[in-house]
Structure formats: structure tokens, C-alpha cells
Design a protein around this motif. Structure first.
Motif, PDB file in Angstrom:
ATOM      1  N   GLY A 140       0.802  -1.225   0.000  1.00  0.00           N
ATOM      2  CA  GLY A 140       0.000   0.000   0.000  1.00  0.00           C
ATOM      3  C   GLY A 140       0.829   1.265   0.000  1.00  0.00           C
ATOM      4  N   THR A 147      -1.034   0.986  -7.264  1.00  0.00           N
ATOM      5  CA  THR A 147      -2.313   0.437  -6.793  1.00  0.00           C
ATOM      6  C   THR A 147      -3.321   0.426  -7.937  1.00  0.00           C
ATOM      7  N   ASP A 168       0.050 -11.141  -1.553  1.00  0.00           N
ATOM      8  CA  ASP A 168      -0.094  -9.720  -1.219  1.00  0.00           C
ATOM      9  C   ASP A 168       1.142  -9.215  -0.476  1.00  0.00           C
ATOM     10  N   ASP A 170       1.680  -6.460   0.813  1.00  0.00           N
ATOM     11  CA  ASP A 170       1.310  -5.632   1.966  1.00  0.00           C
ATOM     12  C   ASP A 170       1.285  -6.443   3.260  1.00  0.00           C
ATOM     13  N   ALA A 171       0.906  -7.706   3.148  1.00  0.00           N
ATOM     14  CA  ALA A 171       0.793  -8.556   4.333  1.00  0.00           C
ATOM     15  C   ALA A 171       2.133  -9.121   4.788  1.00  0.00           C
ATOM     16  N   THR A 230      -5.622 -18.578  -2.440  1.00  0.00           N
ATOM     17  CA  THR A 230      -4.616 -18.166  -1.472  1.00  0.00           C
ATOM     18  C   THR A 230      -4.033 -19.418  -0.828  1.00  0.00           C
ATOM     19  N   ARG A 278      -0.819 -16.395   8.481  1.00  0.00           N
ATOM     20  CA  ARG A 278      -0.670 -15.463   7.362  1.00  0.00           C
ATOM     21  C   ARG A 278      -0.840 -16.190   6.027  1.00  0.00           C
ATOM     22  N   LEU A 281      -2.737 -14.381   0.481  1.00  0.00           N
ATOM     23  CA  LEU A 281      -3.704 -13.290   0.338  1.00  0.00           C
ATOM     24  C   LEU A 281      -4.654 -13.390   1.527  1.00  0.00           C
ATOM     25  N   CYS A 283      -7.627 -13.414   3.939  1.00  0.00           N
ATOM     26  CA  CYS A 283      -9.059 -13.421   3.662  1.00  0.00           C
ATOM     27  C   CYS A 283      -9.769 -14.256   4.721  1.00  0.00           C
ATOM     28  N   ARG A 349      -8.750  -6.999   1.339  1.00  0.00           N
ATOM     29  CA  ARG A 349      -7.630  -6.323   0.658  1.00  0.00           C
ATOM     30  C   ARG A 349      -7.983  -5.971  -0.787  1.00  0.00           C
ATOM     31  N   GLU A 352     -10.359  -3.018  -0.760  1.00  0.00           N
ATOM     32  CA  GLU A 352      -9.599  -1.810  -0.425  1.00  0.00           C
ATOM     33  C   GLU A 352      -8.758  -1.349  -1.623  1.00  0.00           C
ATOM     34  N   LEU A 353      -8.126  -2.316  -2.284  1.00  0.00           N
ATOM     35  CA  LEU A 353      -7.299  -2.025  -3.462  1.00  0.00           C
ATOM     36  C   LEU A 353      -8.121  -1.318  -4.533  1.00  0.00           C
TER      37      LEU A 353
END
Length: 390
Positions: A140, A147, A168, A170-171, A230, A278, A281, A283, A349, A352-353
Motif C-alpha cells: 500500500g 495500486t 499480497d 502488503d501482508a 490463497t 498469514r 492473500l 481473507c 484487501r 480496499e485495493l
């Protein structure tokens, strides 16, 4: 599972390079063929393991080997124009020996983000083998343009492949990490997780055969419904420290029944940590359409009852009746659980993306309009004294 891996763009090429390195180190034999495609010559030169003959430079007439500068519309155009050059490298793949194509790309840049959906569409038109995508979402903090690229690429890519596996960034980025160090770490995580998954079921002469075999058909069936996937992963060391420390911690005590019970519980716990920890992705796992569980490790540490309990738990958590599972005996110093969740829907995510991308797009349009107005103001000629050249 035997894959033809195609790394599109800088991130895609680096990850395929890591997969080949993983193959050589573990002997898993996942990568049957590898190709790297890019518009930037320097990125192709920087690869270490992809054969030089399989490094394809496209867009030379347009960008002269300097990349597309995060312009994924240009990346898509160049991929369309030069698809024959990519196909020339694909022609050397022994397609009858592969189970699927895997196109790997970072979705935030220009070349991979724009070109990978184009290539997926092309491959699906020609071949009967499944075509999967492995898409990497940008962090992000990488900026609005990345993005926006990722949101547009994601919604195009997912429609063109048989299934889109997502990682992802970001994670996974750690605070205070250098960019280069961060991405090296992330690429290692990507390869470890997908390596265990795709490596399941590969057996050579003299290898231990699984009690409940997970082979390429199980993976293909799990991914067959399409959509977004994922992967979760967790591992625990079983390597003896000479005094039985780590080994006994996994297996339990001396009593056989106690040992079996402890091993069963350990495996069930690993499965839960893999699915609820984790994910590649993040979810909600409830509502996943299909799932696959692979438990790998030394044969004597793989407990069928534990694997079956883990599979049943996954059924309950996802609400899916399509949960496959099995073991993958390998001589490594840990027992690992890998969980593939396919057809996931509740992914905050992605929502949000898309929202950030819409805002970025509106912002870019406003700036362009403002820029045009400012230019008009700057060059307007109130006095009509100057004549334009043409």
C-alpha cells in the motif's frame, strides 16, 4: 506437478528464477520449462537461472529495451504486438510433459501487469492445458499509480486464467526493511509456499510413497472452478538435536499410544495454524469453494489420522464439501502443512485495493485537466502579436 513457468516483467522473472533455484536445491522438479519476458533488457540480464535462450525481450521498437515505466496499457499493447516472439520461446516447451502453465507477474508495474493477461488469453486459445496466474499485489505504501495498475490488472488477469493465485506484498513487508531486502525475503516466502504445494506427489524411484497421494490431478481439480486462490503454510522442526530434544518435542514420549496421539494433535494444530495464520492473500476462509491440504515431512512423522482430522476441520471451517488432502513424504528436517484455498470471496484487501485505485484514477484525471488549463494560461497570447509556426 510439472509446470511451464513464464515470468512476465521484473518481479515475475525474479520469482521464476527463485523457483528454479528451489528446484535445484530440493530436487522437487516442479519447473519443467522456464521463460522470462520483459521490455527492460537490464532485468533479463540480471537473472541467474532462467536459460539465456529463454529470455525474451519485447517492445524493442517502442521502448528500446528500457521498460515501459509503470505504464501497463503500453505493456499490454507491446505484449499484443510481440506475442509471436513470446510464442517462439513457448514453442520449445515440451507441452506434452507439463501439467499446466503458470504465468508469474507483479501486478503493480507496467510490463507484467499489462502483458500477463494478454499472454494468458493467448495460451488459453492455443493449448488445452490449464493456464494459471500467480499475481503479486504491491504494498500500500508503493504509491497510487501502482495500486491503480494492480486493480486494473487484477480484474483483467483473473478473467483470463483458469485460476489466479495471489500473493499480497502488503501482508508480508516488515517495517524498517530495505526495499531490496524486503523483496528478497518475500520472494523466498512465495517460492516456499507454492513450492511445497506444487511439489506434492512427485515420486522418483526409491522415494517413499505417500499413504494418501496428492498428485497434480488433485491440485488441478482444486483450482478448476476458477476465481482467486490463497495459500497458507506452517512448519515445525523435527530434526533431532542429538539428545532427542526437537525430535521428542514433535513426537511425544516413549509410549507408542501417547506418541501417536501427540503426533496426531501436532499435525492437526499445524493445519489450523496454516489456514488461520498469514495467508498469501489474507481473507476469511469461510465460504472458500474448494480446499487442498498437503502435509509434508519425514515419513515416520506423517500421521494419517492427524491429516484426516485436519481435512475434516477444513471442511467445517470453509463449509465446502470439496476438501482434498494427503501426505507428501520428503526427507526434510520439518513437518509442514500447506493449505490451498480456492474460490475465496471475502477478501478485504481486494475491496480496499479497488477503492484506492478508483480514488487514484480520479486524482490523475483531475491533475491532467488542471495541467492542460495551466498550459493554456501559460502560453495564451492576449496581444495577438505572435504567430504560431503551424
Amino acid at each position: 506437478m510439472k509446470l511451464a513457468m513464464i515470468g512476465f516483467g521484473q518481479a515475475g522473472g525474479k520469482i521464476v528464477d527463485k523457483f528454479i533455484e528451489y528446484d535445484k536445491r530440493t530436487g522437487s522438479g516442479i519447473v519443467r520449462s522456464s521463460i522470462a519476458v520483459n521490455t527492460a533488457k537490464a532485468d533479463l540480464i540480471g537473472l541467474e537461472h532462467v536459460p539465456e535462450d529463454n529470455r525474451v525481450l519485447i517492445g524493442q521498437a517502442r521502448v528500446k529495451g528500457h521498460g515501459v515505466g509503470a505504464d501497463n496499457e503500453l505493456g499490454a499493447e507491446i505484449a499484443e504486438e510481440d506475442i509471436d516472439e513470446v510464442q517462439g520461446a513457448i514453442d520449445n516447451i515440451p507441452v506434452h510433459e507439463i501439467d499446466a502453465f503458470l504465468i508469474v507477474a507483479g501486478l503493480g508495474g507496467g510490463t507484467g501487469s499489462g502483458g500477463s493477461p494478454v499472454l494468458a488469453k493467448h495460451l488459453k486459445r492455443i493449448y488445452t492445458e490449464p493456464v494459471y496466474g500467480l499475481g503479486i499485489l504491491p504494498g500500500g505504501d508503493e504509491g497510487g499509480i501502482y495500486t491503480l495498475n494492480a486493480a486494473r490488472s487484477f480484474q483483467t488477469f483473473v478473467r483470463e486464467v483458469d485460476n489466479l493465485l495471489v500473493f499480497d506484498n502488503d501482508a508480508w513487508r516488515k517495517t524498517g526493511e530495505s526495499v531490496e531486502g524486503g523483496y528478497d525475503q518475500i520472494n523466498d516466502e512465495i517460492v516456499r509456499r507454492f513450492g511445497v504445494l506444487f511439489g506434492a506427489g512427485e515420486v522418483s524411484a526409491g522415494d517413499n510413497v505417500a499413504e494418501s497421494v496428492v498428485d497434480s490431478s488433485e491440485i488441478i481439480n482444486t483450482l478448476s472452478g476458477g476465481g482467486v486462490s490463497t495459500v497458507g503454510y506452517d512448519a515445525e522442526s523435527v530434526q533431532s538435536d542429538g539428545s532427542g530434544g526437537l525430535l521428542s518435542r514433535f513426537k511425544g514420549g516413549d509410549d507408542d499410544n501417547m506418541e501417536t496421539a501427540n503426533t496426531t494433535n501436532r499435525i492437526t494444530s499445524l493445519v489450523r495454524k496454516a489456514a488461520l495464520g498469514r495467508l498469501t492473500l489474507p481473507c476469511e476462509i469461510e465460504g472458500a469453494e474448494r480446499a487442498l491440504l498437503v502435509v509434508s515431512g519425514p515419513p515416520k512423522h506423517l500421521n494419517r489420522k492427524g491429516i484426516e482430522r485436519g481435512r475434516k476441520w477444513l471442511e467445517e471451517q470453509t463449509g465446502s464439501m470439496e476438501v482434498r488432502g494427503g501426505d507428501y513424504p520428503i526427507n526434510e528436517p520439518n513437518v509442514a502443512a500447506s493449505v490451498l484455498l480456492s474460490g475465496v470471496h471475502n477478501v478485504p484487501r481486494i475491496k480496499e485495493l479497488q477503492q484506492v485505485a478508483i480514488e487514484a484514477q480520479e486524482n490523475i484525471e483531475e491533475i491532467q485537466e488542471e495541467s492542460e488549463e495551466n498550459l493554456e494560461t501559460l502560453v495564451e497570447d492576449d496581444t495577438d502579436e505572435l504567430d504560431p509556426l503551424f
